[in-house]
Design a protein around this motif. Structure first.
Motif, PDB file in Angstrom:
ATOM      1  N   GLN A   7       0.831  -1.201   0.000  1.00  0.00           N
ATOM      2  CA  GLN A   7       0.000   0.000   0.000  1.00  0.00           C
ATOM      3  C   GLN A   7       0.869   1.257   0.000  1.00  0.00           C
ATOM      4  N   GLY A   8       1.947   1.208   0.788  1.00  0.00           N
ATOM      5  CA  GLY A   8       2.861   2.347   0.813  1.00  0.00           C
ATOM      6  C   GLY A   8       3.539   2.548  -0.522  1.00  0.00           C
ATOM      7  N   LEU A   9       3.928   1.462  -1.175  1.00  0.00           N
ATOM      8  CA  LEU A   9       4.572   1.562  -2.484  1.00  0.00           C
ATOM      9  C   LEU A   9       3.611   2.117  -3.530  1.00  0.00           C
ATOM     10  N   LEU A  10       2.338   1.709  -3.452  1.00  0.00           N
ATOM     11  CA  LEU A  10       1.360   2.129  -4.459  1.00  0.00           C
ATOM     12  C   LEU A  10       1.249   3.645  -4.561  1.00  0.00           C
ATOM     13  N   VAL A  11       1.259   4.336  -3.422  1.00  0.00           N
ATOM     14  CA  VAL A  11       1.019   5.788  -3.449  1.00  0.00           C
ATOM     15  C   VAL A  11       2.311   6.600  -3.573  1.00  0.00           C
ATOM     16  N   GLN A  12       3.430   5.944  -3.828  1.00  0.00           N
ATOM     17  CA  GLN A  12       4.677   6.672  -4.060  1.00  0.00           C
ATOM     18  C   GLN A  12       4.724   7.147  -5.516  1.00  0.00           C
ATOM     19  N   PRO A  13       5.285   8.333  -5.764  1.00  0.00           N
ATOM     20  CA  PRO A  13       5.425   8.791  -7.153  1.00  0.00           C
ATOM     21  C   PRO A  13       6.559   8.041  -7.846  1.00  0.00           C
ATOM     22  N   TRP A  14       6.511   8.005  -9.153  1.00  0.00           N
ATOM     23  CA  TRP A  14       7.604   7.430  -9.929  1.00  0.00           C
ATOM     24  C   TRP A  14       8.743   8.430 -10.023  1.00  0.00           C
ATOM     25  N   ALA A  15       9.943   7.923 -10.045  1.00  0.00           N
ATOM     26  CA  ALA A  15      11.130   8.757 -10.259  1.00  0.00           C
ATOM     27  C   ALA A  15      11.830   8.275 -11.520  1.00  0.00           C
ATOM     28  N   TRP A  16      12.575   9.163 -12.141  1.00  0.00           N
ATOM     29  CA  TRP A  16      13.335   8.823 -13.346  1.00  0.00           C
ATOM     30  C   TRP A  16      14.810   8.775 -12.974  1.00  0.00           C
ATOM     31  N   LEU A  17      15.427   7.616 -13.176  1.00  0.00           N
ATOM     32  CA  LEU A  17      16.820   7.423 -12.795  1.00  0.00           C
ATOM     33  C   LEU A  17      17.707   7.340 -14.021  1.00  0.00           C
ATOM     34  N   GLN A  18      18.804   8.080 -13.984  1.00  0.00           N
ATOM     35  CA  GLN A  18      19.807   7.965 -15.041  1.00  0.00           C
ATOM     36  C   GLN A  18      20.997   7.230 -14.466  1.00  0.00           C
ATOM     37  N   LEU A  19      21.119   5.966 -14.803  1.00  0.00           N
ATOM     38  CA  LEU A  19      22.224   5.142 -14.345  1.00  0.00           C
ATOM     39  C   LEU A  19      23.247   4.986 -15.468  1.00  0.00           C
ATOM     40  N   PRO A  20      24.450   4.559 -15.153  1.00  0.00           N
ATOM     41  CA  PRO A  20      25.474   4.408 -16.200  1.00  0.00           C
ATOM     42  C   PRO A  20      25.028   3.487 -17.329  1.00  0.00           C
ATOM     43  N   GLU A  21      24.276   2.450 -17.004  1.00  0.00           N
ATOM     44  CA  GLU A  21      23.886   1.479 -18.020  1.00  0.00           C
ATOM     45  C   GLU A  21      22.686   1.939 -18.850  1.00  0.00           C
ATOM     46  N   ASN A  22      21.671   2.503 -18.230  1.00  0.00           N
ATOM     47  CA  ASN A  22      20.473   2.979 -18.918  1.00  0.00           C
ATOM     48  C   ASN A  22      19.637   3.802 -17.953  1.00  0.00           C
ATOM     49  N   SER A  23      18.479   4.250 -18.419  1.00  0.00           N
ATOM     50  CA  SER A  23      17.564   5.000 -17.559  1.00  0.00           C
ATOM     51  C   SER A  23      16.418   4.091 -17.142  1.00  0.00           C
ATOM     52  N   LEU A  24      15.888   4.347 -15.949  1.00  0.00           N
ATOM     53  CA  LEU A  24      14.819   3.520 -15.407  1.00  0.00           C
ATOM     54  C   LEU A  24      13.784   4.401 -14.722  1.00  0.00           C
ATOM     55  N   LEU A  25      12.557   3.918 -14.679  1.00  0.00           N
ATOM     56  CA  LEU A  25      11.551   4.484 -13.802  1.00  0.00           C
ATOM     57  C   LEU A  25      11.582   3.668 -12.516  1.00  0.00           C
ATOM     58  N   ALA A  26      11.469   4.332 -11.386  1.00  0.00           N
ATOM     59  CA  ALA A  26      11.579   3.615 -10.119  1.00  0.00           C
ATOM     60  C   ALA A  26      10.678   4.239  -9.065  1.00  0.00           C
ATOM     61  N   LYS A  27      10.260   3.403  -8.129  1.00  0.00           N
ATOM     62  CA  LYS A  27       9.555   3.870  -6.942  1.00  0.00           C
ATOM     63  C   LYS A  27       9.878   2.895  -5.826  1.00  0.00           C
ATOM     64  N   ALA A  28       9.971   3.409  -4.591  1.00  0.00           N
ATOM     65  CA  ALA A  28      10.351   2.559  -3.463  1.00  0.00           C
ATOM     66  C   ALA A  28       9.630   3.020  -2.207  1.00  0.00           C
ATOM     67  N   TYR A  29       9.476   2.090  -1.282  1.00  0.00           N
ATOM     68  CA  TYR A  29       8.876   2.386   0.012  1.00  0.00           C
ATOM     69  C   TYR A  29       9.620   1.572   1.066  1.00  0.00           C
ATOM     70  N   VAL A  30      10.182   2.251   2.069  1.00  0.00           N
ATOM     71  CA  VAL A  30      11.004   1.598   3.086  1.00  0.00           C
ATOM     72  C   VAL A  30      10.455   1.915   4.469  1.00  0.00           C
ATOM     73  N   THR A  31      10.314   0.887   5.292  1.00  0.00           N
ATOM     74  CA  THR A  31       9.937   1.068   6.688  1.00  0.00           C
ATOM     75  C   THR A  31      10.860   0.203   7.537  1.00  0.00           C
ATOM     76  N   LYS A  32      10.653   0.236   8.840  1.00  0.00           N
ATOM     77  CA  LYS A  32      11.450  -0.618   9.717  1.00  0.00           C
ATOM     78  C   LYS A  32      11.071  -2.088   9.572  1.00  0.00           C
ATOM     79  N   GLN A  33       9.953  -2.358   8.894  1.00  0.00           N
ATOM     80  CA  GLN A  33       9.507  -3.732   8.710  1.00  0.00           C
ATOM     81  C   GLN A  33       9.957  -4.345   7.376  1.00  0.00           C
ATOM     82  N   GLY A  34      10.573  -3.546   6.511  1.00  0.00           N
ATOM     83  CA  GLY A  34      11.015  -4.070   5.231  1.00  0.00           C
ATOM     84  C   GLY A  34      10.958  -2.999   4.148  1.00  0.00           C
TER      85      GLY A  34
END
Length: 300
Positions: A7-34
């Motif tokens: 549920q926490g991951l669902l409501v996170q916005p997407w981010a655009w990452l420029q990595l050395p290998e390629n670009s990616l869309l990413a989203k993450a959600y971190v808590t003390k439980q995982g």
């Protein structure tokens, strides 16, 4: 707990990452439980979700010289991911790299924790159809419907403005500046012109960066609305997801638990070489070392 992460991951916005290998869309959600992580190159979508036990096990495998509570590792991962997802590029003191292994995508990171090298590999497998639907298909459909409704409201407002201008003209009012004169708004003509002149540029997805820059507020609003509707249908509201996890302390405070009985310690043992394929990262947290025909509607 896993439901809370999703549920926490669902409501996170997407981010655009420029990595050395390629670009990616990413989203993450971190808590003390995982944590839960979603990555996409617009061709495929990868997903990983880990609880505290799995985090501790992977940390042990990759960092034999470090022993600490899982909450400390999760806090550190959150601190590493936050600037990457916020700015879309790697900070000077950090380094991320990704590698395709069969159908999986591995996002590697190297850092320092308690003055010792810290390695982490996000092992993301292909996302299930339900995950892709939940995070992309349904939100994008919802966003399309919301934008359609917004455009119709604007078209209605324009017609009302035309009626207002017509009333002024019938009362004898004239423009002081001829260049401000406009033709009455005709919805169907506008749509036809848009499809011919503007559509090719407007729907150029590219690498996904324009989607991230322009539409994340709407994406988050739509996913939050869908989450609320789902909770009402279940008859109970879950915990409200926030944009970032509160870990209740810094890495130093978490690692200080190692000095108490029953807590893990940060210890230094035999020299260790880092996992292969991992670039250097020098972020140093301050920690201590212990042992988201009526007129045609626009876009309808």
């Amino acid at each position: 707990m896993m439901e809370e992460l999703e549920q926490g991951l669902l409501v996170q916005p997407w981010a655009w990452l420029q990595l050395p290998e390629n670009s990616l869309l990413a989203k993450a959600y971190v808590t003390k439980q995982g944590y839960a992580l979603l990555l996409s190159d617009l061709q495929q979508v990868w997903h990983e979700r880990m609880d505290t036990g799995e985090v501790s096990q992977r940390a042990k495998e990759l960092n034999k010289r470090l022993t600490a509570p899982s909450a400390a590792f999760l806090s550190h991962l959150d601190n590493l991911l936050r600037p990457l997802l916020k700015d879309g590029i790697q900070p000077d003191e950090a380094a991320f790299s990704c590698e395709r292994v069969a159908e999986a995508l591995i996002l590697r990171v190297r850092s320092e924790l308690s003055g010792l090298p810290f390695y982490w590999h996000f092992h993301c497998s292909l996302a299930s159809p339900s995950v892709v639907s939940q995070h992309l298909i349904r939100p994008l459909m919802g966003m399309s419907l919301a934008l359609q409704c917004q455009v119709r409201e604007l078209a209605t407002l324009l017609r009302m403005k035309d009626l207002e201008i017509q009333d002024y003209q019938e009362s004898g009012a004239t423009l002081s500046r001829g260049r401000l004169k406009t033709e009455p708004f005709e919805e169907n003509c506008f749509l036809d012109k848009f499809l011919v002149e503007k559509l090719p540029e407007a729907c150029d997805v590219g690498d996904g960066k324009s989607f991230v820059i322009s539409l994340q507020s709407l994406y988050v609003a739509v996913t939050k609305q869908e989450l609320q509707v789902g909770q009402k249908h279940q008859g109970a509201g879950g915990p409200e997801a926030s944009s970032s996890a509160s870990h209740g302390g810094t890495d130093s405070q978490l690692l200080s638990q190692s000095a108490q009985p029953g807590s893990s310690e940060v210890s230094s043992s035999a020299p260790e070489t880092g996992p292969t394929g991992t670039a250097g990262l020098t972020q140093r947290p301050q920690i201590s070392k212990a042992k988201r025909k009526k007129p045609r509607g626009l876009f309808s």
